[in-house]
Design an enzyme around this catalytic site. Sequence first.
Site, PDB file in Angstrom:
ATOM      1  N   GLY A   1       0.844  -1.185   0.000  1.00 15.55           N
ATOM      2  CA  GLY A   1       0.000   0.000   0.000  1.00 15.55           C
ATOM      3  C   GLY A   1       0.878   1.233   0.000  1.00 15.55           C
ATOM      4  O   GLY A   1       1.945   1.252  -0.619  1.00 15.55           O
ATOM      5  N   ARG A   2       0.477   2.258   0.718  1.00 18.78           N
ATOM      6  CA  ARG A   2       1.235   3.519   0.693  1.00 18.78           C
ATOM      7  C   ARG A   2       2.652   3.341   1.239  1.00 18.78           C
ATOM      8  O   ARG A   2       3.625   3.769   0.614  1.00 18.78           O
ATOM      9  CB  ARG A   2       0.492   4.580   1.507  1.00 18.78           C
ATOM     10  CG  ARG A   2      -0.800   5.058   0.860  1.00 18.78           C
ATOM     11  CD  ARG A   2      -1.493   6.098   1.734  1.00 18.78           C
ATOM     12  NE  ARG A   2      -2.681   6.614   1.076  1.00 18.78           N
ATOM     13  CZ  ARG A   2      -3.882   6.036   1.159  1.00 18.78           C
ATOM     14  NH1 ARG A   2      -4.031   4.935   1.871  1.00 18.78           N
ATOM     15  NH2 ARG A   2      -4.926   6.577   0.539  1.00 18.78           N
ATOM     16  N   ILE A   3       2.781   2.728   2.417  1.00 21.08           N
ATOM     17  CA  ILE A   3       4.101   2.631   3.044  1.00 21.08           C
ATOM     18  C   ILE A   3       4.964   1.589   2.336  1.00 21.08           C
ATOM     19  O   ILE A   3       6.126   1.856   2.005  1.00 21.08           O
ATOM     20  CB  ILE A   3       3.963   2.320   4.539  1.00 21.08           C
ATOM     21  CG1 ILE A   3       3.238   3.471   5.242  1.00 21.08           C
ATOM     22  CG2 ILE A   3       5.334   2.079   5.166  1.00 21.08           C
ATOM     23  CD1 ILE A   3       2.848   3.177   6.682  1.00 21.08           C
TER      24      ILE A   3
ATOM     25  N   THR B   1       7.558  -2.817  11.053  1.00 26.07           N
ATOM     26  CA  THR B   1       7.129  -1.494  11.529  1.00 26.07           C
ATOM     27  C   THR B   1       5.610  -1.380  11.453  1.00 26.07           C
ATOM     28  O   THR B   1       5.068  -0.276  11.533  1.00 26.07           O
ATOM     29  CB  THR B   1       7.753  -0.376  10.675  1.00 26.07           C
ATOM     30  OG1 THR B   1       7.441  -0.610   9.289  1.00 26.07           O
ATOM     31  CG2 THR B   1       9.258  -0.306  10.855  1.00 26.07           C
TER      32      THR B   1
ATOM     33  N   ARG C   1       2.513  -3.981  12.809  1.00 23.70           N
ATOM     34  CA  ARG C   1       1.921  -4.341  14.094  1.00 23.70           C
ATOM     35  C   ARG C   1       2.590  -5.613  14.596  1.00 23.70           C
ATOM     36  O   ARG C   1       2.826  -6.557  13.833  1.00 23.70           O
ATOM     37  CB  ARG C   1       0.413  -4.580  13.964  1.00 23.70           C
ATOM     38  CG  ARG C   1      -0.415  -3.319  13.800  1.00 23.70           C
ATOM     39  CD  ARG C   1      -0.442  -2.512  15.092  1.00 23.70           C
ATOM     40  NE  ARG C   1      -1.355  -1.374  15.016  1.00 23.70           N
ATOM     41  CZ  ARG C   1      -1.015  -0.171  14.573  1.00 23.70           C
ATOM     42  NH1 ARG C   1       0.239   0.046  14.162  1.00 23.70           N
ATOM     43  NH2 ARG C   1      -1.900   0.805  14.554  1.00 23.70           N
TER      44      ARG C   1
ATOM     45  N   GLU D   1       3.404  -4.524  24.108  1.00 31.32           N
ATOM     46  CA  GLU D   1       4.123  -3.250  24.192  1.00 31.32           C
ATOM     47  C   GLU D   1       3.751  -2.539  25.486  1.00 31.32           C
ATOM     48  O   GLU D   1       2.569  -2.355  25.767  1.00 31.32           O
ATOM     49  CB  GLU D   1       3.786  -2.375  22.985  1.00 31.32           C
ATOM     50  CG  GLU D   1       4.270  -2.954  21.668  1.00 31.32           C
ATOM     51  CD  GLU D   1       3.893  -2.117  20.455  1.00 31.32           C
ATOM     52  OE1 GLU D   1       3.301  -1.024  20.638  1.00 31.32           O
ATOM     53  OE2 GLU D   1       4.186  -2.545  19.330  1.00 31.32           O
TER      54      GLU D   1
ATOM     55  N   HIS E   1       7.984   1.601  18.981  1.00 35.10           N
ATOM     56  CA  HIS E   1       6.790   1.961  18.207  1.00 35.10           C
ATOM     57  C   HIS E   1       6.776   3.459  17.893  1.00 35.10           C
ATOM     58  O   HIS E   1       5.813   4.173  18.173  1.00 35.10           O
ATOM     59  CB  HIS E   1       5.516   1.556  18.942  1.00 35.10           C
ATOM     60  CG  HIS E   1       4.332   1.391  18.039  1.00 35.10           C
ATOM     61  ND1 HIS E   1       3.296   0.523  18.287  1.00 35.10           N
ATOM     62  CD2 HIS E   1       4.016   1.993  16.856  1.00 35.10           C
ATOM     63  CE1 HIS E   1       2.385   0.592  17.324  1.00 35.10           C
ATOM     64  NE2 HIS E   1       2.801   1.486  16.437  1.00 35.10           N
TER      65      HIS E   1
END
Length: 339
Positions: A164-166, A244, A246, A275, A294
Amino acid sequence: MFTAKPLPHKVVLIDYDEKLFSPMGFEAEELARVGASWETYQLRSPEQVPEVARDADVVVVQTVRPLLTREVIAQLPRCRCMIRAGAGYDSIDYKAATEYGIMVCNTPTYCTDDVADHAMALLLSSLRHVARLDAAMRQGRFARELAVPTRRLKGSTLGIIGIGRIGGTLARRVRGWEMTVLAYDPYVTQERGDEVGAKLVSLDELLERSDFISIHCPLTEETYHMLSWEQFARVKPGLVLVNTARGPIVHEEALIKALQDGRVWAAGLDVTEQEPLPPDSPLLRMDNVTLTPHISANSPEARHDLYRLICEVAGDVVQGRIPRFVVNPEVLSHLRKIE
């Protein structure tokens, strides 16, 4: 004495990370222009949410704390939209919101460059063992042997899960590194792969061919523990893994075993299943694991863009428009109507 007339709409931010993503300060003025007030809170339990958001038109949550549960959503009779101020929206009960006719939106464009940059930083740090070499130097050890194993980026293969975008931005970033880029994403076609310079393959092929893997898909029921025992048994020996996205996309126990037996050479993790990590996590004792807390989305520009997007989406909602970034489009056929 002049008394300001109450604004007809209400937007409530129920939680935010004050260290990295505090509100900018322009939100109240921006939203007042469209007739909405702006309130901010840092709530720590779902039970607190109805107290402050029962009469809200739009409810926003910036952290990944799961405050918007089915039980909470049932107590928000005026809510027309919930905004996860971030790319992932797994902390909102998507199904419940949809049943109640509430749009769920995210803000996926605010940190695209930042997360892609951080993924590359973790890959380079893991591949070149920057963290453990730095730690040894600070301990007075000139431990050059800690630089192995490694390999050259040029001519290697990067596998990206989710373009997708990332993921697509990362694919574009690495063009200059002269790497082969593979991608697994069942929701796009090779046309998207061609746009970013990646060849779409099956997950099994990506695992078997990739020297490095970077994860950029959302956490869903489908992607929970997507990389587990079976998948780590398939990977090309010597893998460097970067996450990076989940933490629960990766079965942590299986990853730890793969790191211990050498099938995975190194890992760069900005996210983990729990976390913060518990003090007894084996990951904290592994010098072939680079950990960050995170923060891959962090930059001043990202913070500014995040709150601009929140104002844009909320403004559209209170003015009766369908905003950008509705992640549950099936709700549009039965949107909640407020008298």
